[in-house]
Design a protein around this motif. Sequence first.
Motif, PDB file in Angstrom:
ATOM      1  N   GLN A  61       1.135   4.879   3.316  1.00  0.00           N
ATOM      2  CA  GLN A  61       1.025   3.507   3.776  1.00  0.00           C
ATOM      3  C   GLN A  61       1.804   2.597   2.825  1.00  0.00           C
ATOM      4  O   GLN A  61       2.369   3.041   1.831  1.00  0.00           O
ATOM      5  CB  GLN A  61      -0.451   3.078   3.803  1.00  0.00           C
ATOM      6  N   HIS A  62       1.798   1.294   3.100  1.00  0.00           N
ATOM      7  CA  HIS A  62       2.393   0.291   2.215  1.00  0.00           C
ATOM      8  C   HIS A  62       3.875   0.567   1.984  1.00  0.00           C
ATOM      9  O   HIS A  62       4.371   0.524   0.845  1.00  0.00           O
ATOM     10  CB  HIS A  62       1.638   0.255   0.888  1.00  0.00           C
ATOM     11  N   ALA A  65       6.061  -2.082   0.057  1.00  0.00           N
ATOM     12  CA  ALA A  65       6.018  -2.018  -1.410  1.00  0.00           C
ATOM     13  C   ALA A  65       6.806  -0.830  -1.944  1.00  0.00           C
ATOM     14  O   ALA A  65       7.483  -0.920  -2.980  1.00  0.00           O
ATOM     15  CB  ALA A  65       4.576  -1.945  -1.886  1.00  0.00           C
TER      16      ALA A  65
END
Length: 387
Positions: A61-62, A65
């Motif tokens: 995920q993410h 970033a």
Amino acid sequence: MRDVAIIGAGSTKFGELWGKSFRALGIEAGAKAMEDANLGGSEIDAVYVGNMSAARFINQQHIDALVSDYTGMATRNVPAIRTEAGGASGGVAFRQGVMAVASGMHDVVIVGGAEKMTDLDDDSINQILNATSDAEWEAGMGVTLPSLYAMIARRMIKEGIATREEIAACAVNSHFHGAFNKDAQFQKAIKLDNVLRSGYTADPLTVFDGAPISDGASAVILCPLEDAKKYTDSYVKVASTAQASDTLALFQRESFTSFKATRVAAQNAYRLAGIEAKDIDVAEVHDDFTVGGVMALNDLGLYENGGKAFLDGDTKFDAGKIAVNTSGGLKAKGYPIGAAGVSQIAELYLQLTNRAGERQVKDAKYGLAQSVGGTGSAVTVSILEAM
């Protein structure tokens, strides 16, 4: 609103890239785009990333970033934004990047798209892909994306919109162009019989009617049009970009032999660009299934009969008409889902700056990209103009 330019583009090879990670692919595409635009990472104001499902493909995920971190943008706290819209994820990311520059919110933006799909088994991959349809009323009932597009194909054949041979000809066109693209997953031309005689995935569609499972990444650099010459003489103008939505489930629509979201997005894109469909010289359309490619030509108004155009060879880069999927399309170049929409823009950028090599369309002025999520639930249409 400011006019926006594309000043650089870069792509990895598409295919089964087991030796490269998701982050390595993203870095490679971004680095190529920045080198093409003659700028460094310190000049980037924001990052937009198209990605459909890294959470399930690579358990990450993410993504925003991650991309910011491994491209070195995190050290300068550059904002990174991830967009998800099924197969239209890359197209939506591009539109968001354009709006950010046009509004004055940011000056120099990198738009990337990436997907790493081949590390899983086929059943797991298909479950992820089927989730772009309605999970409760379609995928949950055993309906797959191939079967949904097969239903569309059957209805189009029954209504006389396209013949089976015309639908199959979309694949022939994409593979013809893919043979000229060194980054394509499949670099070999095929014949109509190859499509018609391959094994069924969902009758009447066969293996050769669907795009492959792929890894890959693409990126483009955006800046205000007035600043483009500071970086390069090879730039193009973003004439317009538009987006439209429709119901998630196919059965909820009045008709499914045409995607209304494509028609609406195209109408808005043409209006904003101040041109008509006949002015387009080269188009990259979403041919994850061949029948989708045929529908696209009809819905975009590029040809009165898209299937016949494919079958007659009018869509080839050297035919002197509107060239379609000169990159090889999703069908031959490959379909790393998050990268697909950005890859289309990168191909048009090469065409409009006369850098497409052996597949160059002569005197191309306007290029169009259509990116589709699910079965036409989300569609972006973007138009680029040579300068």
